[in-house]
Write a protein that holds these residues in place. Structure first.
Motif, PDB file in Angstrom:
ATOM      1  N   PHE A  82      15.551  -1.333  40.320  1.00  0.00           N
ATOM      2  CA  PHE A  82      14.900  -2.061  39.236  1.00  0.00           C
ATOM      3  C   PHE A  82      13.406  -2.125  39.512  1.00  0.00           C
ATOM      4  CE2 PHE A  82      14.354  -5.786  36.379  1.00  0.00           C
ATOM      5  CZ  PHE A  82      15.020  -5.269  35.280  1.00  0.00           C
ATOM      6  N   VAL A  83      12.624  -1.407  38.708  1.00  0.00           N
ATOM      7  CA  VAL A  83      11.181  -1.310  38.888  1.00  0.00           C
ATOM      8  C   VAL A  83      10.483  -1.972  37.708  1.00  0.00           C
ATOM      9  CG1 VAL A  83       9.219   0.260  39.182  1.00  0.00           C
ATOM     10  CG2 VAL A  83      11.442   0.837  40.189  1.00  0.00           C
ATOM     11  N   ALA A  84       9.479  -2.785  38.005  1.00  0.00           N
ATOM     12  CA  ALA A  84       8.732  -3.474  36.948  1.00  0.00           C
ATOM     13  C   ALA A  84       7.974  -2.471  36.090  1.00  0.00           C
ATOM     14  CB  ALA A  84       7.759  -4.479  37.562  1.00  0.00           C
ATOM     15  N   TRP A  85       7.711  -2.853  34.846  1.00  0.00           N
ATOM     16  CA  TRP A  85       6.930  -2.021  33.944  1.00  0.00           C
ATOM     17  C   TRP A  85       5.825  -2.874  33.333  1.00  0.00           C
ATOM     18  CZ3 TRP A  85      11.789  -3.862  33.258  1.00  0.00           C
ATOM     19  CH2 TRP A  85      12.028  -4.688  32.153  1.00  0.00           C
ATOM     20  N   ARG A  86       4.871  -2.217  32.688  1.00  0.00           N
ATOM     21  CA  ARG A  86       3.762  -2.935  32.066  1.00  0.00           C
ATOM     22  C   ARG A  86       4.142  -3.339  30.648  1.00  0.00           C
ATOM     23  NH1 ARG A  86      -1.127  -1.813  34.707  1.00  0.00           N
ATOM     24  NH2 ARG A  86      -2.081  -3.402  33.378  1.00  0.00           N
ATOM     25  N   ASN A  87       3.747  -4.539  30.263  1.00  0.00           N
ATOM     26  CA  ASN A  87       3.977  -4.983  28.895  1.00  0.00           C
ATOM     27  C   ASN A  87       3.276  -4.037  27.931  1.00  0.00           C
ATOM     28  OD1 ASN A  87       4.910  -6.794  26.865  1.00  0.00           O
ATOM     29  ND2 ASN A  87       2.893  -7.744  26.781  1.00  0.00           N
ATOM     30  N   GLN A  88       4.000  -3.569  26.931  1.00  0.00           N
ATOM     31  CA  GLN A  88       3.478  -2.559  26.016  1.00  0.00           C
ATOM     32  C   GLN A  88       2.497  -3.188  25.036  1.00  0.00           C
ATOM     33  OE1 GLN A  88       3.972   0.589  26.229  1.00  0.00           O
ATOM     34  NE2 GLN A  88       5.768   0.820  27.529  1.00  0.00           N
ATOM     35  N   THR A  89       1.199  -2.955  25.262  1.00  0.00           N
ATOM     36  CA  THR A  89       0.186  -3.544  24.389  1.00  0.00           C
ATOM     37  C   THR A  89      -0.247  -2.594  23.278  1.00  0.00           C
ATOM     38  OG1 THR A  89      -1.555  -2.794  25.900  1.00  0.00           O
ATOM     39  CG2 THR A  89      -0.716  -5.022  26.213  1.00  0.00           C
ATOM     40  N   VAL A  90       0.259  -1.360  23.284  1.00  0.00           N
ATOM     41  CA  VAL A  90      -0.060  -0.408  22.224  1.00  0.00           C
ATOM     42  C   VAL A  90       0.866  -0.660  21.036  1.00  0.00           C
ATOM     43  CG1 VAL A  90      -0.186   2.023  21.599  1.00  0.00           C
ATOM     44  CG2 VAL A  90      -0.825   1.298  23.894  1.00  0.00           C
ATOM     45  N   ASP A  91       0.299  -0.672  19.841  1.00  0.00           N
ATOM     46  CA  ASP A  91       1.068  -0.902  18.609  1.00  0.00           C
ATOM     47  C   ASP A  91       1.905  -2.176  18.687  1.00  0.00           C
ATOM     48  OD1 ASP A  91       0.084   1.600  17.983  1.00  0.00           O
ATOM     49  OD2 ASP A  91       1.908   2.624  18.597  1.00  0.00           O
ATOM     50  N   PRO A  92       1.308  -3.336  19.000  1.00  0.00           N
ATOM     51  CA  PRO A  92       2.122  -4.552  19.137  1.00  0.00           C
ATOM     52  C   PRO A  92       2.853  -4.936  17.861  1.00  0.00           C
ATOM     53  CG  PRO A  92      -0.224  -5.087  19.072  1.00  0.00           C
ATOM     54  CD  PRO A  92      -0.119  -3.602  19.217  1.00  0.00           C
ATOM     55  N   ASP A  93       2.290  -4.583  16.690  1.00  0.00           N
ATOM     56  CA  ASP A  93       2.949  -4.933  15.437  1.00  0.00           C
ATOM     57  C   ASP A  93       4.252  -4.168  15.257  1.00  0.00           C
ATOM     58  OD1 ASP A  93       1.422  -2.616  15.285  1.00  0.00           O
ATOM     59  OD2 ASP A  93       1.208  -2.743  13.110  1.00  0.00           O
ATOM     60  N   ILE A  94       4.375  -3.023  15.912  1.00  0.00           N
ATOM     61  CA  ILE A  94       5.612  -2.245  15.857  1.00  0.00           C
ATOM     62  C   ILE A  94       6.522  -2.615  17.020  1.00  0.00           C
ATOM     63  CG2 ILE A  94       6.595   0.085  15.914  1.00  0.00           C
ATOM     64  CD1 ILE A  94       3.911   1.080  14.807  1.00  0.00           C
ATOM     65  N   ARG A  95       5.925  -2.727  18.196  1.00  0.00           N
ATOM     66  CA  ARG A  95       6.721  -2.856  19.408  1.00  0.00           C
ATOM     67  C   ARG A  95       7.363  -4.232  19.572  1.00  0.00           C
ATOM     68  NH1 ARG A  95       6.302   1.365  22.908  1.00  0.00           N
ATOM     69  NH2 ARG A  95       4.656   2.876  22.545  1.00  0.00           N
ATOM     70  N   LYS A 115      11.994  -2.328  27.522  1.00  0.00           N
ATOM     71  CA  LYS A 115      10.899  -1.624  28.185  1.00  0.00           C
ATOM     72  C   LYS A 115       9.920  -1.023  27.186  1.00  0.00           C
ATOM     73  CE  LYS A 115      13.169  -0.633  32.572  1.00  0.00           C
ATOM     74  NZ  LYS A 115      13.518   0.396  33.574  1.00  0.00           N
ATOM     75  N   ARG A 116      10.255  -1.049  25.923  1.00  0.00           N
ATOM     76  CA  ARG A 116       9.347  -0.563  24.889  1.00  0.00           C
ATOM     77  C   ARG A 116       8.841  -1.694  24.011  1.00  0.00           C
ATOM     78  NH1 ARG A 116      12.385   4.917  22.653  1.00  0.00           N
ATOM     79  NH2 ARG A 116      12.366   6.068  24.618  1.00  0.00           N
ATOM     80  N   ARG A 117       9.358  -2.873  24.225  1.00  0.00           N
ATOM     81  CA  ARG A 117       9.004  -3.994  23.367  1.00  0.00           C
ATOM     82  C   ARG A 117       7.726  -4.679  23.849  1.00  0.00           C
ATOM     83  NH1 ARG A 117      12.711  -8.292  20.281  1.00  0.00           N
ATOM     84  NH2 ARG A 117      11.093  -9.770  19.729  1.00  0.00           N
ATOM     85  N   PHE A 118       6.977  -5.213  22.908  1.00  0.00           N
ATOM     86  CA  PHE A 118       5.765  -5.967  23.222  1.00  0.00           C
ATOM     87  C   PHE A 118       6.083  -7.458  23.193  1.00  0.00           C
ATOM     88  CE2 PHE A 118       2.110  -8.311  21.359  1.00  0.00           C
ATOM     89  CZ  PHE A 118       1.254  -8.213  22.439  1.00  0.00           C
ATOM     90  N   PHE A 119       5.766  -8.156  24.289  1.00  0.00           N
ATOM     91  CA  PHE A 119       5.938  -9.601  24.363  1.00  0.00           C
ATOM     92  C   PHE A 119       4.558 -10.243  24.252  1.00  0.00           C
ATOM     93  CE2 PHE A 119       9.640  -7.781  26.336  1.00  0.00           C
ATOM     94  CZ  PHE A 119      10.678  -8.570  25.870  1.00  0.00           C
ATOM     95  N   GLY A 120       4.315 -10.903  23.129  1.00  0.00           N
ATOM     96  CA  GLY A 120       2.980 -11.365  22.798  1.00  0.00           C
ATOM     97  C   GLY A 120       2.388 -12.373  23.754  1.00  0.00           C
TER      98      GLY A 120
END
Length: 309
Positions: free
Chosen positions: A80-93, A100-105
């Motif tokens: 289990f490896v940490a990932w970066r919060n997806q800040t690209v396209d937050p309105d979609i993600r 792992k593809r979702r954006f947490f505001g």
């Protein structure tokens, strides 16, 4: 009340009850991590953060069930490896089911882990896997994560002020390892994510570092200069998560200039945002700029700014 009405009432009541009990992320908690150098408050890129036990041994967990197409991902034990919060396209993600593809505001651009951590001692191992690319060679560190940094996600569907207030990021201070000799003019790395080692040579130090990239060609057994990557500035590579961020600037005419922001997605470099500015005249400091951003996989017009300096 006749029999059909009674059955309809019971069915409706059960449905409402089941929906009320359903959580978007049943039994899952999120841990946000902010690794930084001891003398800095800037997040360190290019780190590998792995879930381990108190002895530093990798912990295996079932693969997360929250994926876009569940049938394609059988449950299996994996590291289990940490990932970066997806800040690209937050309105979609923020609508993505795959965590792992979702954006947490409420998380910013932190490293995150999402799993069921209840009643468990949580230890993480932080490793610098890209060496000098992130500004230094940082120590490997194993730390325990206190319970107060584990935030339950039950009921989380859209950005929530409740989670915003409750979220606490776990700070991790790392010290740099002093190297006797580091050639800052030449660096190696897999710069096109093909599994082969390439290299780059710095050609400019100020106002930002510019590099010429030479990619290994297995067919000719030689290194070939890549003009596309060599035209980038502010290029950042994250080999743990196969991620890239960089900017490319080019002139379309004497009065027009475009800046394009790139990332690496599904095996290719793509433009995620673009700004094109047209100067009013050769001696004028005024420009009119059109801004574009990526939406649903397509670069679309976002806004127009008149008279930008």
């Amino acid at each position: 009340m006749n029999f059909k009405t009674f059955i309809f009432f019971i069915f409706t009541a059960c449905s409402v009850s089941l929906q009320a009990q359903h959580c978007g992320y049943d039994m899952l908690q999120i841990i946000g991590m902010f690794p930084h150098a001891e003398d800095s408050q800037e997040i360190i890129h290019g780190l590998k953060i792995t879930l381990v036990d108190e002895n530093g041994q990798t912990v295996l967990l079932p693969q997360e069930p929250y994926v876009d197409e569940m049938n394609k991902f059988p449950r299996k034990l994996t590291s289990f490896v940490a990932w970066r919060n997806q800040t690209v396209d937050p309105d979609i993600r923020h609508k993505k089911r795959n965590i792992k593809r979702r954006f947490f505001g409420f998380v910013d651009n932190h490293y995150i882990m999402i799993a069921s951590f209840w009643k468990k001692e949580v230890f993480i191992k932080v490793e610098d896997v890209d060496n000098e690319h992130n500004g230094g060679n940082f120590e490997t560190k194993i730390v325990a994560v206190p319970r107060e940094y584990m935030l339950g996600l039950c009921g989380y569907r859209v950005p929530s002020s409740l989670h915003q207030k409750a979220y606490k990021v776990f700070n991790i201070a790392l010290s740099k390892i002093q190297k006797e000799t580091i050639n800052t003019n030449k660096q190696t790395g897999d710069y096109n994510f093909d599994g082969l080692e390439d290299y780059r040579i710095s050609t400019q130090k100020t106002p930002y570092t510019q590099w010429d990239y030479y990619l290994y060609d297995s067919r000719s057994n030689s290194y070939v200069k890549d003009n596309f990557l060599s035209s980038m500035y502010y290029a950042t590579f994250d080999w743990v998560h196969t991620a890239f961020s960089g900017t490319r600037s080019f002139s379309e005419s004497n009065l027009s200039r475009t800046n394009a922001q790139y990332d690496f997605f599904e095996g290719t470099f793509r433009v995620v945002s673009k700004r094109t500015c047209v100067q009013k005249s050769e001696n004028s400091e005024r420009s009119d700029c059109s801004f574009y951003k990526l939406k649903d996989g397509t670069l679309v017009f976002d806004k127009f700014v008149q008279g930008a300096e």
